[in-house]
Design a protein around this motif. Structure first.
Motif, PDB file in Angstrom:
ATOM      1  N   GLN A 281       0.823  -1.211   0.000  1.00  0.00           N
ATOM      2  CA  GLN A 281       0.000   0.000   0.000  1.00  0.00           C
ATOM      3  C   GLN A 281       0.855   1.259   0.000  1.00  0.00           C
ATOM      4  OE1 GLN A 281      -1.978   2.306   3.420  1.00  0.00           O
ATOM      5  NE2 GLN A 281      -3.310   0.514   3.136  1.00  0.00           N
ATOM      6  N   ASP A 282       1.961   1.232   0.771  1.00  0.00           N
ATOM      7  CA  ASP A 282       2.842   2.408   0.852  1.00  0.00           C
ATOM      8  C   ASP A 282       3.531   2.705  -0.474  1.00  0.00           C
ATOM      9  OD1 ASP A 282       2.168   2.701   3.473  1.00  0.00           O
ATOM     10  OD2 ASP A 282       3.988   1.757   4.261  1.00  0.00           O
ATOM     11  N   ASN A 283       3.535   1.719  -1.375  1.00  0.00           N
ATOM     12  CA  ASN A 283       4.197   1.886  -2.668  1.00  0.00           C
ATOM     13  C   ASN A 283       3.208   2.253  -3.779  1.00  0.00           C
ATOM     14  OD1 ASN A 283       5.598  -1.023  -1.442  1.00  0.00           O
ATOM     15  ND2 ASN A 283       6.859   0.817  -1.649  1.00  0.00           N
ATOM     16  N   CYS A 284       1.937   2.413  -3.442  1.00  0.00           N
ATOM     17  CA  CYS A 284       0.889   2.525  -4.455  1.00  0.00           C
ATOM     18  C   CYS A 284       0.453   3.968  -4.657  1.00  0.00           C
ATOM     19  CB  CYS A 284      -0.312   1.664  -4.054  1.00  0.00           C
ATOM     20  SG  CYS A 284      -1.631   1.661  -5.285  1.00  0.00           S
ATOM     21  N   GLU A 285       0.738   4.497  -5.852  1.00  0.00           N
ATOM     22  CA  GLU A 285       0.362   5.867  -6.173  1.00  0.00           C
ATOM     23  C   GLU A 285      -1.149   6.031  -6.318  1.00  0.00           C
ATOM     24  OE1 GLU A 285       2.347   7.754  -9.366  1.00  0.00           O
ATOM     25  OE2 GLU A 285       4.365   7.322  -8.624  1.00  0.00           O
ATOM     26  N   ALA A 286      -1.812   5.011  -6.873  1.00  0.00           N
ATOM     27  CA  ALA A 286      -3.256   5.116  -7.054  1.00  0.00           C
ATOM     28  C   ALA A 286      -3.969   5.179  -5.708  1.00  0.00           C
ATOM     29  CB  ALA A 286      -3.774   3.933  -7.874  1.00  0.00           C
ATOM     30  N   PHE A 287      -3.473   4.438  -4.703  1.00  0.00           N
ATOM     31  CA  PHE A 287      -4.069   4.505  -3.368  1.00  0.00           C
ATOM     32  C   PHE A 287      -3.878   5.899  -2.777  1.00  0.00           C
ATOM     33  CE2 PHE A 287      -3.734   4.114   1.276  1.00  0.00           C
ATOM     34  CZ  PHE A 287      -4.985   3.563   1.556  1.00  0.00           C
ATOM     35  N   GLU A 288      -2.690   6.414  -2.961  1.00  0.00           N
ATOM     36  CA  GLU A 288      -2.385   7.740  -2.415  1.00  0.00           C
ATOM     37  C   GLU A 288      -3.257   8.823  -3.056  1.00  0.00           C
ATOM     38  OE1 GLU A 288       1.389  10.885  -2.271  1.00  0.00           O
ATOM     39  OE2 GLU A 288       1.717   8.795  -2.849  1.00  0.00           O
ATOM     40  N   LYS A 289      -3.561   8.675  -4.354  1.00  0.00           N
ATOM     41  CA  LYS A 289      -4.293   9.707  -5.089  1.00  0.00           C
ATOM     42  C   LYS A 289      -5.788   9.401  -5.218  1.00  0.00           C
ATOM     43  CE  LYS A 289      -0.158  11.112  -7.604  1.00  0.00           C
ATOM     44  NZ  LYS A 289       0.542  11.191  -8.892  1.00  0.00           N
ATOM     45  N   GLY A 290      -6.224   8.249  -4.671  1.00  0.00           N
ATOM     46  CA  GLY A 290      -7.649   7.914  -4.696  1.00  0.00           C
ATOM     47  C   GLY A 290      -8.173   7.509  -6.050  1.00  0.00           C
ATOM     48  N   THR A 291      -7.323   6.934  -6.897  1.00  0.00           N
ATOM     49  CA  THR A 291      -7.740   6.565  -8.261  1.00  0.00           C
ATOM     50  C   THR A 291      -7.774   5.051  -8.477  1.00  0.00           C
ATOM     51  OG1 THR A 291      -5.430   6.771  -8.999  1.00  0.00           O
ATOM     52  CG2 THR A 291      -6.853   8.707  -9.259  1.00  0.00           C
TER      53      THR A 291
ATOM     54  N   ASN B  87      -9.996   2.719  -8.153  1.00  0.00           N
ATOM     55  CA  ASN B  87     -11.134   2.158  -8.878  1.00  0.00           C
ATOM     56  C   ASN B  87     -11.226   2.626 -10.326  1.00  0.00           C
ATOM     57  OD1 ASN B  87     -12.186   0.565  -6.746  1.00  0.00           O
ATOM     58  ND2 ASN B  87     -13.036   2.400  -5.793  1.00  0.00           N
ATOM     59  N   ASP B  88     -10.377   3.559 -10.716  1.00  0.00           N
ATOM     60  CA  ASP B  88     -10.359   4.030 -12.113  1.00  0.00           C
ATOM     61  C   ASP B  88      -9.377   3.237 -12.966  1.00  0.00           C
ATOM     62  OD1 ASP B  88     -12.147   6.053 -11.367  1.00  0.00           O
ATOM     63  OD2 ASP B  88     -10.498   7.402 -10.795  1.00  0.00           O
TER      64      ASP B  88
END
Length: 347
Positions: A204-214, A216-217
């Motif tokens: 999770q700490d490595n995930c840009e989409a999690f950080e930016k809320g994207t 599900n896109d």
């Protein structure tokens, strides 16, 4: 793209603890690993396990599969679908037996030249069985890598696959098999298409989409083309010996498999024109079903002959014959025909 060095360590640590038990993970036999990868294409793990175990019990060695008839191979594959996989695998194994001394080639280029071995299969088998530094990119990896990098490139494009393979290459220079399996496992268990379990994700700490809320896109992929729908009529004909008429397919799709006689609804050809008879059938279908292929759907209506016909009064075309219900297991039936068989058995 994120640059955090602990990504691979976090992923492998999770995989070593949480990976699911699968029989092909308990072996380094490249023949078994190869078989599992072929079976897993387009098919869920839970479905594959029993088929895999039955297959290696019947064909434990490359020599035993080389010596098998195609009908027997397809019979063990019955219900898995995508039968070209089985045919191609059988052909490739014959090549390995005849030209590689029954040893699965460990060089990617040689292995990639075998029938039915595409880029994904080559990378998966070579990395898992021989630790070759090749990155696997399947649907799970597309999804995981797109989200990790918040990458909106179209995953349906071949250029995106090539780019992902290059970007993943540094991670497979060591522990290639474990890394590839961990990426696929993460996609199957945590980074799922819908409702991903981000709170339990080891990277999770490595995930840009999690950080930016994207999350599900992603991934981005072009809309699927609508499937062609073909309406089919199946004719159930029984004789006075309580046997059912079946026919061996000549079409490329499901070639040489057996079916109850089936014709496209729009065709002038039907069972009566084929047998040169005038058999009467039920006015309405006795059973309906849909069968999905990758780019095609059959909408099937089943019609039952109103009376049994005299076996001695009909001369069957070459690819037709009578089948006693108790002998069904001797024939390779596709899933749609097995469903019809079960319906008839219950009624």
């Amino acid at each position: 793209m994120y640059k955090k060095e602990n990504f691979k360590d976090n992923l492998l640590r999770w995989f070593n603890v949480e990976q699911r038990e699968m029989p092909w993970r308990e072996t380094k036999n490249p023949y078994y690993i190869w078989l599992s990868e072929i079976m897993l294409q387009q098919t869920q793990v839970a479905t594959v396990i029993d088929y895999y175990l039955r297959f290696i019990e019947r064909f434990p060695t490359i020599e035993s599969l080389n010596n098998a008839q195609e009908d027997e191979v397809l019979k063990l594959w019955e219900g898995l679908g995508y039968y070209s996989r089985a045919r191609n695998f059988h052909t490739a194994i014959k090549d390995v037996y005849q030209n590689h001394n029954s040893i699965v080639p460990s060089e990617p280029e040689q292995f990639g030249n075998l029938k039915g071995v595409g880029p994904y299969t080559k990378a998966a088998v070579m990395s898992i069985a021989f630790n070759k530094p090749l990155a696997t990119v399947d649907g799970n990896v597309f999804r995981v890598w797109s989200r990790l990098n918040n990458d909106d490139r179209d995953t349906k494009l071949q250029s995106t696959r090539k780019a992902f393979e290059q970007e993943l290459q540094p991670y497979v220079e060591s522990q290639a098999g474990d890394f590839n399996q961990a990426m696929m496992e993460l996609g199957a268990m945590i980074c799922t298409p819908k409702s991903p379990l981000c709170l339990f994700c080891p990277v999770q700490d490595n995930c840009e989409a999690f950080e930016k809320g994207t999350v599900n896109d992603l991934p981005v992929k072009t809309t699927k083309v609508s499937k062609k729908i073909i309406k089919q009529h199946v004719y159930i004909v029984k004789n006075n010996k309580n046997e059912y008429l079946i026919e061996q397919r000549t079409e490329k799709l499901l070639n040489n498999m057996w079916e109850f006689p089936m014709y496209e609804a729009t065709s002038k050809k039907n069972i009566n024109t084929e047998l040169e008879m005038n058999i009467s059938f039920s006015d309405k279908p006795v059973y309906k079903l849909k069968h999905q292929f990758t780019h095609l759907q059959w909408d099937i209506e089943v019609y039952m002959a109103n009376e049994a016909i005299d076996k001695q009064q009909v001369e069957l075309p070459e690819r037709m014959q009578w089948m006693n219900f108790k002998d069904k297991e001797q024939y390779n039936f596709p899933v749609s025909m097995t469903k019809i068989y079960k319906f008839l058995k219950e009624h």
